[in-house]
Design a protein around this motif. Structure first.
Motif, PDB file in Angstrom:
ATOM      1  N   GLU A   1      -5.688  10.339  44.758  1.00  0.00           N
ATOM      2  CA  GLU A   1      -6.354  11.164  43.739  1.00  0.00           C
ATOM      3  C   GLU A   1      -6.825  10.322  42.563  1.00  0.00           C
TER       4      GLU A   1
ATOM      5  N   GLY B   1      -8.260  17.198  41.760  1.00  0.00           N
ATOM      6  CA  GLY B   1      -8.270  16.188  42.817  1.00  0.00           C
ATOM      7  C   GLY B   1      -7.069  16.316  43.741  1.00  0.00           C
ATOM      8  N   LEU B   2      -5.915  16.596  43.167  1.00  0.00           N
ATOM      9  CA  LEU B   2      -4.701  16.737  43.978  1.00  0.00           C
ATOM     10  C   LEU B   2      -4.814  17.917  44.936  1.00  0.00           C
TER      11      LEU B   2
ATOM     12  N   HIS C   1      -7.238  15.868  37.163  1.00  0.00           N
ATOM     13  CA  HIS C   1      -6.252  15.302  38.082  1.00  0.00           C
ATOM     14  C   HIS C   1      -5.728  16.364  39.059  1.00  0.00           C
TER      15      HIS C   1
END
Lengths: 382, 382
Positions: free
Chosen positions: A272, A286-287, A283
């Motif tokens: 990520e 993305g995870l 973040h």
């Protein structure tokens, strides 16, 4: 149980109306404070004024360092170090989410040394000391308020690196769930996904350990985040939902979950970091894309633990249903679960792979996570 | 979630073969150590020699204060304070179970002041400071190795009192599960019951709180102790059983379980303290007798939480089955569950009630726990 050291000296002050405790908490460590925060939100919500009042009432001199970005930048942290040195501040007050707190940690460490802070992130130097840090959390997820880790992005090399060091534990962290009432649904969800992922990665790291305490605590935290995130997204002023998300996020990386489970590996984070370093996406966003793809790739290797995860966290029977339910939950809180949903196509994979592999080497995960493995995981996220 | 402060700065070093870390850990805080331990067992098992070697290798001067009793006595703690002052020790090393560590805390607090230590226990004075304390745990249960509480018995007044104070957190606690391989079955069971009771009392204190994190952690710890205690009793060298009992005991009173659940009340402990103050029985033994009787007395008042306890910890359906299963578990690890089994008859109840009520007043529980209530609970324990 694997041998471990557990040490977490951060004092947590948790509850409604704890914002006024920021000033006295900071004043215990110094007379002059560097007040670090982000861009607009704390001024819009009035929190800025409440914190300033508290700091002034406690008799603190205040130097401001605003403008921390969502993925905090090395250049901005370096400017903070310079300012803190010039102004000879004695304590740092960070008001924000993980990004603000992480940058505050970098500044805290950089101010007491002549070493350039990026040297710490590339492990050319070790953090020996840091200014005392008091945090007031405004967005849950990173857990930075109750741990000794930090992540920073070097915008020149597009590297998003992280590290842990003992002097980085905040002295005091103030956790007032009502402060998060104004966090918008998308950021609430991304924060929840980040917190979930910290437990998820620790849980998945360990296949055959007979450690019911850690497993039970991790399952509890994951189940809580799964239940509470939709409530907070739909009803932003739901106190219990906000409070549980906050405390779950803090505990998730506090050490209590993975102590005894061997080294903590964060492969989904590793991949990520490439996404959010290159595309400046959140973040947690993305995870949400990486975790299901990573599960699909690892589903043979980690059959046992993934099945247990499916059963105990989501109450479904099979590993495959576990992945499906995870995706459904992520979609339910309006997170993307495919790269295509954020307009990243197959052509980007080589660049992402190269970036993630760089971090794999720094985090010593490159034995398993060779470029072709990362590439394949990313392909499963398309 | 109820507002709370959580702060636990004890560094835990957990694992096989960690005993040699005692010396270096203590040496970081001083040159001359008061080495506190119990009566026979650490010499019989060879642990005494291993600790002495570690302390000497670290370059420490050692002053010994042996002879701590199972329910540590005020007079012995006072003698320790005198010795520590005379010898000007800089650090305290406690090797033992909760009794040794509790007395070590009292000595640590008493050495840095002119106040008599019993004044702290009767809340006539407040602990402001203490010598640094390093512990090496030999019997699990009390959790004293990872909290800031202590209990001492004043043999003149037969009062067994406890208190918590910030300076009492050990600096370092060394938890080597293999050290507990030699703990005999009865003491293993009493320790497990003590640890269980700490979670049990916190769990029962809260009827209607919507706090899934704390509930999940507490259920995990109770289930772990319930599963592991018989294993450790039957197979003393079962590493995983010993390790889980050790870590569960430490976490049980570390603050992580009850933070967010409001004030921690310990009514079973309150009544048990009368038992072990007067009859010098093991604390866990007394708790095994009190808990089921207390449950029977409170079963109307606490129907909801007791039913949940029965279902989630023991996997049975009703409150009544929960009490029954708790008793069966206690009997399975060879604990008494009735006063008659330890030869205490109805005639003793007035004396026990008076003693417990004294503590109810000190702990501010006397509004609910009037003498007639305590009497009735004790009658249900006959």
């Amino acid at each position: 149980m694997i041998e471990f050291e557990y040490y977490n000296p951060t004092r947590i002050i948790f509850g409604k109306d704890t914002v006024p405790q920021t000033g006295p908490a900071a004043r215990a460590y110094g007379k002059k404070a560097l007040f670090i925060y982000g861009r607009r939100s704390i001024k819009e919500t009035g929190l800025y004024d409440r914190v300033m009042t508290s700091l002034k009432n406690a008799g603190l001199e205040i130097v401001e360092h605003p403008g921390v970005k969502a993925n905090p930048l090395l250049s901005h942290a370096r400017a903070g170090v310079e300012l803190a040195k010039k102004e000879k501040v004695g304590v740092i007050v960070a008001v924000g989410g993980g990004s603000v707190i992480d940058e505050a940690k970098a500044i805290a460490a950089g101010t007491v040394t002549d070493t350039d802070i990026w040297d710490f992130f590339e492990f050319r130097a070790e953090i020996q000391d840091a200014l005392p840090l008091v945090t007031l959390l405004t967005i849950c997820g990173s857990g930075s308020e109750m741990n000794n880790g930090m992540v920073l992005t070097n915008e020149e090399s597009q590297a998003k690196f992280g590290l842990r060091a003992l002097p980085l534990y905040p002295k005091v962290s103030i956790l007032d769930p009502t402060v998060t009432f104004t966090v918008p649904p998308d950021q609430t969800a991304y924060g929840a996904v980040d917190a979930f992922s910290h437990v998820f990665e620790a849980y998945m790291a360990r296949e055959d350990l007979d450690t019911p305490i850690q497993e039970g605590i991790m399952e509890t935290l994951m189940k809580t985040v799964v239940a509470r995130a939709p409530q907070a997204v739909q009803d932003p002023r739901n106190y219990n939902a906000r409070a549980d998300l906050m405390w779950a996020s803090s505990l998730a990386l506090s050490g209590i979950t993975f102590s005894g489970g061997g080294p903590l590996a964060l492969p989904c984070h590793m991949i990520e970091h490439a996404l959010s370093a290159i595309y400046d996406m959140a973040h947690g966003e993305g995870l949400a894309i990486i975790m299901p793809g990573w599960m699909r790739y690892m589903s043979n290797e980690k059959r046992g633990v993934m099945k247990r995860f499916a059963q105990r966290v989501f109450g479904v029977n099979t590993l495959e249903e576990g992945i499906e339910t995870l995706e459904k939950w992520l979609e339910y809180v309006k997170c993307p679960v495919r790269l295509s949903q954020v307009n990243i196509g197959e052509g980007e994979i080589p660049k992402l792979t190269q970036n993630a592999y760089q971090l794999a080497q720094v985090w010593e995960l490159s034995d398993f996570y060779a470029p072709e493995v990362i590439k394949e995981i990313l392909r499963l996220c398309l």
